[in-house]
Design a protein around this motif. Structure first.
Motif, mmCIF file in Angstrom:
data_model
loop_
_atom_site.group_PDB
_atom_site.id
_atom_site.type_symbol
_atom_site.label_atom_id
_atom_site.label_comp_id
_atom_site.label_asym_id
_atom_site.label_seq_id
_atom_site.Cartn_x
_atom_site.Cartn_y
_atom_site.Cartn_z
ATOM 1 N N SER A 329 0.830 -1.221 0.000
ATOM 2 C CA SER A 329 0.000 0.000 0.000
ATOM 3 C C SER A 329 0.857 1.260 0.000
ATOM 4 O O SER A 329 0.672 2.170 0.814
ATOM 5 C CB SER A 329 -0.955 0.004 1.209
ATOM 6 O OG SER A 329 -1.816 -1.112 1.177
ATOM 7 N N VAL A 330 1.815 1.308 -0.928
ATOM 8 C CA VAL A 330 2.653 2.489 -1.112
ATOM 9 C C VAL A 330 2.132 3.226 -2.343
ATOM 10 O O VAL A 330 2.437 2.857 -3.484
ATOM 11 C CB VAL A 330 4.137 2.103 -1.272
ATOM 12 C CG1 VAL A 330 4.992 3.341 -1.510
ATOM 13 C CG2 VAL A 330 4.618 1.358 -0.034
ATOM 14 N N SER A 331 1.338 4.265 -2.107
ATOM 15 C CA SER A 331 0.612 4.929 -3.199
ATOM 16 C C SER A 331 1.534 5.569 -4.219
ATOM 17 O O SER A 331 1.228 5.604 -5.406
ATOM 18 C CB SER A 331 -0.340 5.977 -2.615
ATOM 19 O OG SER A 331 -1.269 5.386 -1.740
ATOM 20 N N GLY A 332 2.670 6.087 -3.776
ATOM 21 C CA GLY A 332 3.579 6.791 -4.684
ATOM 22 C C GLY A 332 4.494 5.895 -5.481
ATOM 23 O O GLY A 332 5.293 6.395 -6.295
ATOM 24 N N GLY A 333 4.443 4.592 -5.258
ATOM 25 C CA GLY A 333 5.278 3.669 -6.013
ATOM 26 C C GLY A 333 6.700 3.589 -5.476
ATOM 27 O O GLY A 333 7.022 4.087 -4.406
ATOM 28 N N LEU A 334 7.557 2.979 -6.284
ATOM 29 C CA LEU A 334 8.939 2.750 -5.849
ATOM 30 C C LEU A 334 9.736 4.045 -5.779
ATOM 31 O O LEU A 334 10.425 4.316 -4.790
ATOM 32 C CB LEU A 334 9.617 1.754 -6.786
ATOM 33 C CG LEU A 334 11.076 1.418 -6.484
ATOM 34 C CD1 LEU A 334 11.235 0.880 -5.067
ATOM 35 C CD2 LEU A 334 11.612 0.413 -7.504
ATOM 36 N N TYR A 335 9.679 4.873 -6.847
ATOM 37 C CA TYR A 335 10.433 6.125 -6.893
ATOM 38 C C TYR A 335 9.492 7.308 -7.050
ATOM 39 O O TYR A 335 8.548 7.271 -7.850
ATOM 40 C CB TYR A 335 11.428 6.120 -8.051
ATOM 41 C CG TYR A 335 12.569 5.144 -7.882
ATOM 42 C CD1 TYR A 335 13.621 5.423 -7.012
ATOM 43 C CD2 TYR A 335 12.599 3.938 -8.587
ATOM 44 C CE1 TYR A 335 14.666 4.534 -6.843
ATOM 45 C CE2 TYR A 335 13.655 3.041 -8.439
ATOM 46 C CZ TYR A 335 14.680 3.344 -7.559
ATOM 47 O OH TYR A 335 15.723 2.462 -7.387
ATOM 48 N N ALA A 336 9.759 8.366 -6.290
ATOM 49 C CA ALA A 336 9.003 9.601 -6.442
ATOM 50 C C ALA A 336 9.380 10.282 -7.750
ATOM 51 O O ALA A 336 10.455 10.044 -8.319
ATOM 52 C CB ALA A 336 9.279 10.528 -5.259
ATOM 53 N N SER A 337 8.522 11.139 -8.224
ATOM 54 C CA SER A 337 8.779 11.873 -9.459
ATOM 55 C C SER A 337 10.072 12.677 -9.347
ATOM 56 O O SER A 337 10.306 13.359 -8.349
ATOM 57 C CB SER A 337 7.610 12.817 -9.748
ATOM 58 O OG SER A 337 7.868 13.603 -10.887
#
Length: 496
Positions: A329-337
């Protein structure tokens, strides 16, 4: 009457004799004084007696132990150290029994407790600022151990280590409810931001610091913050829980915010961050001294759970992410923009940083290391060579050490770890014959003189005993009582 020449000779002889006596007295008295100050003392401070606590800290000598218990209500400012210990004689402030609480009831200014002297240990203590100090525990010194210490309800940071402080091991600590003023509420903070360097124009080079099983709960800002100039820092087994709150974002709202060089984040979980921060944020920057900071970040067994942001943002050029990371449940994914990506690496290729000094041992990279495995073992007695002491440290529960026929109480199994090691967990396995009914764990520097670590009753197929970290070369299982011969299939020792 004697001649002038004889008188002069007599006066010279008399003067020579007087000097000889003085010289002899100096050599006689100095050793007596030295011996009288060489013995460490244990001072027990009565519960609640703040004046006695201050006095004990002011008069402490290297090797002394100051024992505290119960609650101390402090209304007269910061409590601080006054005297340095030495390499082999730390000054220890220890909470006994269920520990001690320093409860601040009036303003303590910049820090509730201030360690400003080298070679210190603090154990089993809670520092409750009650919003009466900016920082909870401020360290501006080198060489020490902080064990089972909780800091909570600070206006700003919980634990602060700065001013070129080096060689510290913090184990089983907790930073909780920091940032009661609304911001600057990091849980663990190493160094200072460029504009705040107390070492200016030089960088604050605090480093060689390990945070072992030390957690952060509902901090107002980053759980851990390592500033530019700091270096060689390990975070191992941390649990950073924002408790589904939204951290303040202008200062930092990440699990770990890193501008340091040479940082390893190992087997660490960041969870329940309802804000936009990342689990790990690494920012490379050029400081006022002209140097670039923020390189060599390694993340091993990193875990993100219930995060609104991403697992990682980094502008470092040297990053390594081991493939045993996990996200739930990590909404931003592996790497941030906008983030750089990290080099992918196999967990089997990981090597934990080490150094000579406090915090420099190998403490674990997700797989615990049995410090006793295949080490030299000896015993009070042995049933036979088939059941020799070494069988208890060979890694197999199919073999065992057994004491001689007819023995029971008073038997022991001793393991030589090969060199001084720091450990806080022992696993004992009686797979075949569970005869031991009470026992002690003991440590020793020389293999002869032992001190008690922990005690217990029955063992059974597998028993895990944990305790505050102990550093020694030898560890011994002493059988206090047994229903028959002692039998130990495996005796395992772990750093954590």
């Amino acid at each position: 009457m004697p001649s002038k020449r004889k008188t002069l000779i007599l006066r010279l002889r008399s003067k020579s004799l007087s000097l000889s006596v003085i010289f002899l007295l100096c050599f006689t008295l100095v050793p007596l004084f030295t011996v009288s100050t060489a013995f460490a003392a244990t001072t027990t401070v009565p519960a609640g007696d703040v004046a006695a606590l201050r006095s004990a800290l002011a008069s402490a000598q290297p090797g002394d132990i100051i024992e505290v218990s119960g609650t101390y209500s402090i209304s007269d400012g910061t409590i601080s150290t006054s005297v340095s210990g030495s390499a082999n004689n730390y000054i220890t402030l220890r909470g006994t029994g269920s520990g001690a609480t320093l409860n601040y009831t009036a303003s303590a200014g910049n820090a509730a407790f201030y360690i400003k002297n080298n070679y210190y240990k603090m154990e089993n203590i809670t520092i409750n600022s009650n919003s009466n100090s900016n920082k909870g525990l401020l360290i501006e010194a080198s060489h020490g151990y902080i064990t089972n210490v909780t800091v909570k309800n600070t206006k700003a940071e919980g634990f602060k280590i700065r001013k070129n402080s080096q060689y510290w091991l913090l184990t089983n600590c907790l930073a909780q409810y920091t940032g009661q003023s609304g911001k600057y509420g990091e849980g663990y903070y190493v160094g200072d931001a460029d504009q705040n360097w107390t070492t200016a124009p030089n960088a604050d080079q605090s480093g060689y610091i390990t945070f072992l099983n030390s957690n952060a709960f509902q901090t107002k800002n980053d759980g851990f913050d390592f500033k530019e100039g700091t270096h060689h820092i390990k975070v191992i087994g941390a649990d950073i829980d924002f408790n589904n709150t939204v951290p303040e974002s202008t200062v930092g709202n990440n699990g770990l915010f890193i501008r340091a060089n040479n940082v390893q984040v190992i087997n660490t979980t960041i969870k329940n961050n309802a804000g936009t921060g990342q689990a790990v944020r690494g920012n490379k920057m050029t400081a006022s001294d002209g140097n670039s900071y923020g390189s060599n970040l390694e993340m091993k067994a990193l875990s993100g759970v219930n995060l609104a942001g991403a697992l990682i943002y980094t502008s470092f050029t040297n990053n390594k992410l081991f493939t045993d990371y996990s996200m739930t449940s990590v909404s931003g994914g592996l790497y941030a923009s906008g983030s750089n990506t990290a080099t992918s690496a196999s967990p089997s290729s990981f090597t934990e940083m080490t150094w000579s000094g406090e915090g420099g041992d190998v403490y674990g990279a997700g797989t615990a290391v049995n410090l006793a495995l295949n080490k030299t073992a000896s015993a009070s007695t042995e049933w036979s060579s088939t059941y020799a002491a070494g069988k208890a440290v060979d890694g197999s529960t199919g073999t065992r050490w057994a004491s001689a026929s007819g023995t029971s109480a008073g038997q022991w199994l001793r393991v030589d770890l090969g060199s001084s090691q720091t450990y806080s967990k022992v696993v004992i396995k009686e797979t075949n014959f569970a005869n031991i009914t009470s026992f002690k764990l003991q440590s020793s520097a020389d293999g002869t003189n032992f001190s008690d670590i922990a005690s217990g009753t029955t063992i059974g197929a597998s028993k895990t005993i944990t305790f505050s970290p102990v550093t020694s070369r030898y560890i011994r299982l002493y059988v206090v009582s047994a229903s028959d011969e002692a039998n130990v299939n495996e005796f395992e020792v772990y750093a954590n």
